[in-house]
Design a protein around this motif. Sequence first.
Motif, PDB file in Angstrom:
ATOM      1  N   PRO A  99     -71.018 -29.137 -36.212  1.00 45.61           N
ATOM      2  CA  PRO A  99     -71.472 -28.493 -34.969  1.00 45.61           C
ATOM      3  C   PRO A  99     -72.994 -28.337 -34.945  1.00 45.61           C
ATOM      4  N   ALA A 100     -73.676 -29.369 -34.499  1.00 42.27           N
ATOM      5  CA  ALA A 100     -75.138 -29.319 -34.499  1.00 42.27           C
ATOM      6  C   ALA A 100     -75.684 -28.286 -33.531  1.00 42.27           C
ATOM      7  N   HIS A 101     -74.946 -27.958 -32.472  1.00 34.44           N
ATOM      8  CA  HIS A 101     -75.451 -27.006 -31.482  1.00 34.44           C
ATOM      9  C   HIS A 101     -75.503 -25.576 -32.025  1.00 34.44           C
ATOM     10  N   LEU A 102     -74.876 -25.321 -33.168  1.00 37.05           N
ATOM     11  CA  LEU A 102     -74.903 -23.989 -33.758  1.00 37.05           C
ATOM     12  C   LEU A 102     -76.044 -23.801 -34.751  1.00 37.05           C
ATOM     13  N   CYS A 103     -76.827 -24.824 -34.988  1.00 38.47           N
ATOM     14  CA  CYS A 103     -77.932 -24.717 -35.938  1.00 38.47           C
ATOM     15  C   CYS A 103     -79.038 -23.840 -35.363  1.00 38.47           C
ATOM     16  N   PRO A 104     -79.613 -22.941 -36.152  1.00 37.91           N
ATOM     17  CA  PRO A 104     -80.635 -22.041 -35.619  1.00 37.91           C
ATOM     18  C   PRO A 104     -81.990 -22.694 -35.406  1.00 37.91           C
ATOM     19  N   ASN A 105     -82.286 -23.771 -36.137  1.00 37.49           N
ATOM     20  CA  ASN A 105     -83.599 -24.406 -36.063  1.00 37.49           C
ATOM     21  C   ASN A 105     -83.494 -25.752 -35.366  1.00 37.49           C
ATOM     22  N   VAL A 106     -84.356 -25.962 -34.378  1.00 34.38           N
ATOM     23  CA  VAL A 106     -84.350 -27.203 -33.596  1.00 34.38           C
ATOM     24  C   VAL A 106     -85.781 -27.706 -33.478  1.00 34.38           C
ATOM     25  N   LEU A 107     -85.969 -28.987 -33.800  1.00 37.08           N
ATOM     26  CA  LEU A 107     -87.270 -29.643 -33.678  1.00 37.08           C
ATOM     27  C   LEU A 107     -87.108 -30.926 -32.889  1.00 37.08           C
ATOM     28  N   MET A 108     -88.120 -31.242 -32.101  1.00 31.14           N
ATOM     29  CA  MET A 108     -88.150 -32.511 -31.378  1.00 31.14           C
ATOM     30  C   MET A 108     -89.584 -33.009 -31.353  1.00 31.14           C
ATOM     31  N   ALA A 109     -89.759 -34.263 -31.755  1.00 34.63           N
ATOM     32  CA  ALA A 109     -91.101 -34.843 -31.837  1.00 34.63           C
ATOM     33  C   ALA A 109     -91.019 -36.319 -31.514  1.00 34.63           C
ATOM     34  N   GLN A 110     -92.177 -36.898 -31.218  1.00 31.52           N
ATOM     35  CA  GLN A 110     -92.250 -38.328 -30.972  1.00 31.52           C
ATOM     36  C   GLN A 110     -92.001 -39.100 -32.266  1.00 31.52           C
ATOM     37  N   SER A 111     -91.343 -40.235 -32.126  1.00 31.52           N
ATOM     38  CA  SER A 111     -91.016 -41.028 -33.312  1.00 31.52           C
ATOM     39  C   SER A 111     -92.271 -41.543 -34.014  1.00 31.52           C
ATOM     40  N   GLY A 124     -89.958 -46.303 -28.891  1.00 26.37           N
ATOM     41  CA  GLY A 124     -90.644 -45.119 -28.388  1.00 26.37           C
ATOM     42  C   GLY A 124     -89.726 -43.979 -28.010  1.00 26.37           C
ATOM     43  N   LEU A 125     -88.670 -43.752 -28.777  1.00 24.66           N
ATOM     44  CA  LEU A 125     -87.721 -42.673 -28.480  1.00 24.66           C
ATOM     45  C   LEU A 125     -88.086 -41.426 -29.261  1.00 24.66           C
ATOM     46  N   SER A 126     -87.843 -40.284 -28.670  1.00 23.30           N
ATOM     47  CA  SER A 126     -88.076 -39.021 -29.350  1.00 23.30           C
ATOM     48  C   SER A 126     -86.939 -38.737 -30.322  1.00 23.30           C
ATOM     49  N   VAL A 127     -87.277 -38.086 -31.417  1.00 22.86           N
ATOM     50  CA  VAL A 127     -86.302 -37.750 -32.458  1.00 22.86           C
ATOM     51  C   VAL A 127     -86.160 -36.239 -32.497  1.00 22.86           C
ATOM     52  N   SER A 128     -84.940 -35.780 -32.454  1.00 20.05           N
ATOM     53  CA  SER A 128     -84.658 -34.345 -32.550  1.00 20.05           C
ATOM     54  C   SER A 128     -83.914 -34.060 -33.843  1.00 20.05           C
ATOM     55  N   SER A 129     -84.104 -32.848 -34.340  1.00 17.23           N
ATOM     56  CA  SER A 129     -83.487 -32.446 -35.603  1.00 17.23           C
ATOM     57  C   SER A 129     -82.961 -31.032 -35.470  1.00 17.23           C
ATOM     58  N   GLN A 130     -81.758 -30.807 -35.975  1.00 16.37           N
ATOM     59  CA  GLN A 130     -81.145 -29.490 -36.020  1.00 16.37           C
ATOM     60  C   GLN A 130     -80.695 -29.229 -37.453  1.00 16.37           C
ATOM     61  N   PHE A 155     -95.203 -30.495 -31.875  1.00 14.09           N
ATOM     62  CA  PHE A 155     -93.840 -30.873 -31.547  1.00 14.09           C
ATOM     63  C   PHE A 155     -93.598 -30.713 -30.052  1.00 14.09           C
ATOM     64  N   ASP A 156     -92.729 -31.562 -29.529  1.00 10.32           N
ATOM     65  CA  ASP A 156     -92.332 -31.445 -28.129  1.00 10.32           C
ATOM     66  C   ASP A 156     -91.445 -30.229 -27.898  1.00 10.32           C
ATOM     67  N   TYR A 157     -90.656 -29.883 -28.888  1.00 14.91           N
ATOM     68  CA  TYR A 157     -89.801 -28.696 -28.801  1.00 14.91           C
ATOM     69  C   TYR A 157     -89.744 -28.077 -30.181  1.00 14.91           C
ATOM     70  N   PHE A 158     -89.932 -26.759 -30.225  1.00 11.06           N
ATOM     71  CA  PHE A 158     -90.018 -26.057 -31.507  1.00 11.06           C
ATOM     72  C   PHE A 158     -89.256 -24.750 -31.381  1.00 11.06           C
ATOM     73  N   GLN A 159     -88.145 -24.648 -32.102  1.00 17.70           N
ATOM     74  CA  GLN A 159     -87.322 -23.438 -32.087  1.00 17.70           C
ATOM     75  C   GLN A 159     -86.979 -23.055 -33.516  1.00 17.70           C
ATOM     76  N   VAL A 160     -87.303 -21.835 -33.878  1.00 20.05           N
ATOM     77  CA  VAL A 160     -87.050 -21.334 -35.223  1.00 20.05           C
ATOM     78  C   VAL A 160     -86.163 -20.100 -35.102  1.00 20.05           C
ATOM     79  N   GLY A 161     -84.950 -20.218 -35.598  1.00 21.24           N
ATOM     80  CA  GLY A 161     -84.053 -19.081 -35.643  1.00 21.24           C
ATOM     81  C   GLY A 161     -83.993 -18.423 -37.001  1.00 21.24           C
ATOM     82  N   GLU A 162     -84.372 -19.180 -38.035  1.00 24.03           N
ATOM     83  CA  GLU A 162     -84.324 -18.669 -39.406  1.00 24.03           C
ATOM     84  C   GLU A 162     -85.243 -19.512 -40.274  1.00 24.03           C
ATOM     85  N   ASP A 163     -86.135 -18.871 -41.003  1.00 24.56           N
ATOM     86  CA  ASP A 163     -87.003 -19.596 -41.935  1.00 24.56           C
ATOM     87  C   ASP A 163     -86.159 -20.186 -43.056  1.00 24.56           C
TER      88      ASP A 163
END
Length: 395
Positions: free
Chosen positions: A140-152, A234-240, A205-213
């Motif tokens: 369940p990736a949508h439950l991860c507290p930390n989300v990053l998105m950046a250009q490849s 040229g696709l953006s990469v997101s990480s959870q 980062f294009d998107y930066f969300q920190v729920g837990e260090d």
Amino acid sequence: MKCVIEGNGIKVFGKAVHALSRIGDEIWLDPLEKGLAVRTVNSSQSAYACFCFTPLFFQQYIPEPDIQKDCEAVKCKLNIKCVLPLFRCASWRERSVDKCEISINIPNSRVIFQFHCRHGITKTYNLGYQECEALQAVFPAHLCPNVLMAQSKLLGDIVVHFPVSQEEVTLSISSFKVTLKTFCEDENNCIRGMNTELMLHADEFDYFQVGEDSAVTFCLKELRGLLSFAESYGLSVSSQFGVAGQPVFFSVKDMTLEAHVVLSTLTDPNHKSPSQPVPGEDCPVDVPKISTAEVSTCEGPMETEVCVDDGEQVASSQGSEVFNPTPHMRKMFQLQTPGEMLPRPRLAPESTLTTPVTPATFKIRSLLFGAVYTDVVDSKSVDLPSLACSSDTEE
């Protein structure tokens, strides 16, 4: 299953096969209604990757042409070493191949790759497959507290600083920065070898969300394929991700395809999951704050657990002597026999109150006298200790 790929799509499909070859030795072809899913997993099952090509990616896509509709589509497994040579030279395929047709011959257990080249040349490859169950990673990736998105390209410029022989890296995240550094299990190797550490600010980062260090350690080799694929188009990469020991999820998404990689992470032996101790005689109990509205609308019996330290004393605001409620509280709790439920307290009429009833005084009385019942029950009266001393001005 039958699908036809034209033009630049052949190169994209070939790069996807190359990205999967960096993870596993076998690929699964899973024709679905929403598109063709190509999956793989490594031998230790610590890395999983999937490329899902939507019907818009193909010129023609028929998931189940040779079987009845009430039957499930065939799921076949192929050796990656047999498929990889077909798309090894992607630039040559792009210049000389007009379209590529992929079909599954169920009676002969064959996957057929046909390349329709220029000048009327057709190259056909029949690859045997093994029918098996679908491969799927449940995470369940949508439950991860930390989300990053950046250009490849940004991530590609970071990864290039690490040597190809580097197997594992540590990704650390905090409120304002992200750090990617070399992971060394042996401290002696860290001193002798080369260590790389890169730090990125949140604004990069294009998107930066920190729920837990947290800091997670994963294999970099199995991620290079996805980053190379995303950087080519040229696709953006997101990480959870979450804490150490939980999987980390990388994904890229476009209108015609979606790809994601799930990598396992190393557990942190120093990290302890938060646990709440069981309340006991020597353990204080955290009583949540109760609003005035909640107290006034309460209709059931009121139960409150209170634990007062021996050294705590309550001083009178009007100059009376200091009062220590600890012995009286313990004596009061001992009066209640096991299994006996104290009845609901009732407040005295307003005429007998020495102070006006306000929300604050109502709340205090509910908390202090919640376990005291003044009426006689079954013609038995019990002398309970008083928790409040009379003030100096009270008669």
